[in-house]
Design a protein around this motif. Sequence first.
Motif, PDB file in Angstrom:
ATOM      1  N   HIS A 141       8.344 -26.437  13.183  1.00 27.82           N
ATOM      2  CA  HIS A 141       9.067 -27.626  12.470  1.00 27.82           C
ATOM      3  C   HIS A 141       9.917 -26.658  11.590  1.00 27.82           C
ATOM      4  CE1 HIS A 141       5.375 -29.558  13.753  1.00 27.82           C
ATOM      5  NE2 HIS A 141       6.031 -30.383  13.882  1.00 27.82           N
ATOM      6  N   TYR A 142       9.852 -25.538  11.237  1.00 28.87           N
ATOM      7  CA  TYR A 142      10.681 -24.827  10.278  1.00 28.87           C
ATOM      8  C   TYR A 142      10.646 -23.384  10.826  1.00 28.87           C
ATOM      9  CZ  TYR A 142       9.893 -28.830   7.047  1.00 28.87           C
ATOM     10  OH  TYR A 142       9.783 -29.982   6.776  1.00 28.87           O
ATOM     11  N   VAL A 143      12.052 -22.752  10.520  1.00 25.66           N
ATOM     12  CA  VAL A 143      11.991 -21.197  10.896  1.00 25.66           C
ATOM     13  C   VAL A 143      12.672 -20.553   9.783  1.00 25.66           C
ATOM     14  CG1 VAL A 143      13.467 -19.523  12.234  1.00 25.66           C
ATOM     15  CG2 VAL A 143      12.269 -21.846  13.460  1.00 25.66           C
ATOM     16  N   ILE A 144      12.261 -19.341   9.475  1.00 28.17           N
ATOM     17  CA  ILE A 144      12.833 -18.632   8.102  1.00 28.17           C
ATOM     18  C   ILE A 144      13.460 -17.274   8.656  1.00 28.17           C
ATOM     19  CG2 ILE A 144      12.350 -17.873   6.014  1.00 28.17           C
ATOM     20  CD1 ILE A 144      10.046 -19.816   5.462  1.00 28.17           C
ATOM     21  N   PRO A 145      14.749 -17.058   9.145  1.00 28.32           N
ATOM     22  CA  PRO A 145      15.339 -15.687   9.415  1.00 28.32           C
ATOM     23  C   PRO A 145      15.307 -14.904   8.176  1.00 28.32           C
ATOM     24  CG  PRO A 145      16.693 -17.925   9.492  1.00 28.32           C
ATOM     25  CD  PRO A 145      15.638 -18.309   8.574  1.00 28.32           C
ATOM     26  N   THR A 146      15.783 -13.694   8.474  1.00 23.17           N
ATOM     27  CA  THR A 146      15.313 -12.551   7.753  1.00 23.17           C
ATOM     28  C   THR A 146      16.462 -12.679   6.121  1.00 23.17           C
ATOM     29  OG1 THR A 146      17.252 -11.421   8.576  1.00 23.17           O
ATOM     30  CG2 THR A 146      15.100 -10.818   9.203  1.00 23.17           C
ATOM     31  N   ASP A 147      17.330 -13.677   6.112  1.00 19.14           N
ATOM     32  CA  ASP A 147      17.885 -13.913   4.969  1.00 19.14           C
ATOM     33  C   ASP A 147      17.428 -14.894   4.106  1.00 19.14           C
ATOM     34  OD1 ASP A 147      18.653 -16.416   6.007  1.00 19.14           O
ATOM     35  OD2 ASP A 147      20.885 -16.066   6.069  1.00 19.14           O
ATOM     36  N   GLY A 148      16.349 -15.627   4.432  1.00 18.13           N
ATOM     37  CA  GLY A 148      15.322 -16.455   3.618  1.00 18.13           C
ATOM     38  C   GLY A 148      15.854 -17.842   3.772  1.00 18.13           C
ATOM     39  N   THR A 149      16.752 -18.213   4.356  1.00 18.78           N
ATOM     40  CA  THR A 149      17.195 -19.597   4.802  1.00 18.78           C
ATOM     41  C   THR A 149      16.239 -20.407   5.214  1.00 18.78           C
ATOM     42  OG1 THR A 149      19.587 -18.991   5.113  1.00 18.78           O
ATOM     43  CG2 THR A 149      18.855 -21.126   5.834  1.00 18.78           C
TER      44      THR A 149
END
Length: 139
Positions: A40-48
């Motif tokens: 449902h959600y993905v958090i890339p390394t930049d924190g978005t």
Amino acid sequence: MRKITLIVIHCSANKAGSALRAADIDRYHRSLGWKCCGYHYVIPTDGTIEAGRPPEMTGAHCKDHNSHSIGICYIGGLDNDGKKPKDTRTEAQKAALRKLIEQLHQRYPKALIVGHHDLNRQKACPCFHVTAEYIDLQP
């Protein structure tokens, strides 16, 4: 409306510093014949905090638990060699994950916050102890 009893945290099982985004996971999951990104959600390394599958839609992230859970995946979870499980979350990912879980906890106050490995002992995912880290948000 789905009854949410679990918020399940995952890692993407990629090397530390991977540049993957939700769109990349979406493409991969579609290549497997899925409707869209299983999380449902993905958090890339930049924190978005990136949207994956809409929360109203059943996920495809944790066998036997998809119908009653929300799936969140942070990008990473393997050491620099890509061989061993490791908590590779950046500070930005940690902050974003906490913020998102707090928001979801407001929306689903009775949902347990767990790691994928808590539901499938054969997995190392998400490579950190979720229930201990978010003990203050547990119902």
